[in-house]
Scaffold this motif. Structure first.
Motif, short mmCIF file in Angstrom:
data_model
loop_
_atom_site.label_atom_id
_atom_site.label_comp_id
_atom_site.label_asym_id
_atom_site.label_seq_id
_atom_site.Cartn_x
_atom_site.Cartn_y
_atom_site.Cartn_z
N VAL A 48 3.30 5.44 3.27
CA VAL A 48 2.54 6.01 4.58
C VAL A 48 1.74 4.89 5.35
CG1 VAL A 48 0.27 7.30 5.03
CG2 VAL A 48 2.00 8.05 3.28
N SER A 49 1.30 3.85 4.57
CA SER A 49 0.66 2.67 5.37
C SER A 49 1.79 2.06 6.11
CB SER A 49 -0.05 1.74 4.32
OG SER A 49 -1.13 2.33 3.78
N GLU A 109 -2.10 6.87 7.98
CA GLU A 109 -3.27 6.04 7.45
C GLU A 109 -3.72 5.30 9.05
OE1 GLU A 109 -5.88 4.50 5.14
OE2 GLU A 109 -4.13 5.56 4.41
N ALA A 159 -4.36 1.52 9.17
CA ALA A 159 -3.02 0.77 9.26
C ALA A 159 -2.58 0.98 10.61
CB ALA A 159 -2.04 1.10 8.22
N PRO A 167 1.53 12.66 6.94
CA PRO A 167 0.41 12.17 6.86
C PRO A 167 0.30 10.63 7.35
CG PRO A 167 1.33 11.75 5.09
CD PRO A 167 2.16 12.48 5.72
N SER A 177 2.59 3.92 9.23
CA SER A 177 1.73 3.84 10.07
C SER A 177 1.37 2.65 10.89
CB SER A 177 0.19 4.28 9.11
OG SER A 177 0.47 5.77 8.69
N LEU A 196 0.77 -1.25 -0.01
CA LEU A 196 -0.02 -0.03 0.10
C LEU A 196 0.92 1.23 0.05
CD1 LEU A 196 -2.78 -1.06 2.70
CD2 LEU A 196 -3.00 -1.36 0.14
#
Length: 135
Positions: A41-42, A106, A109, A104, A45, A38
């Protein structure tokens, strides 16, 4: 009057060491899988969510399993209460810091890897090979 220091166990002799090791492996694998599937960021996270679950458990293990022996019974009980209180506070603080400071982020996650890491505790009896009672 002589003051005795309760027996201290080394880190690797804690009965919960295999569980902590398994939690660490699960959070790392889940974070890498999220990162690959993904995106970045995922991945980070998920790493944050796993660390939110793992670090308080590590603190609890340090507080609760550092003493052994019958003479250390009072110290063991005090350590369990202090460890559990610290674990709850540390979990709340880490969630607050993550959602306030990591952008950012997620959220799915974070919570997914948090829950996955906590699920390792359900399978802890399979990981701990010490007997709880004598034959």
């Amino acid at each position: 009057m002589e003051v005795r220091t309760p027996n201290r166990l080394s880190f690797r002799r804690w009965p919960v060491f295999p569980v902590l090791l398994a939690q660490g492996v699960v959070l790392l694998i889940a974070s890498v899988v999220l990162w690959q599937l993904l995106g970045t960021v995922s991945g980070y996270s998920g790493l944050c969510g796993g660390l939110i679950a793992w670090l308080p458990n590590l603190y609890f293990a340090y507080k609760a399993f550092r003493f052994s022996g019958a003479r250390a019974a009072q110290a063991i009980v005090r350590s369990f209460y202090a460890g559990e209180a610290g674990k709850l506070i540390l979990t709340a603080v880490l969630f607050a810091l993550t959602f306030a400071g990591v952008k950012p982020l997620e959220a799915l996650a974070v919570f997914g890897v948090f829950v996955l890491t906590q699920l390792v505790n359900w399978f802890a009896p399979l990981l701990i090979k010490t007997r709880l009672s004598r034959p």
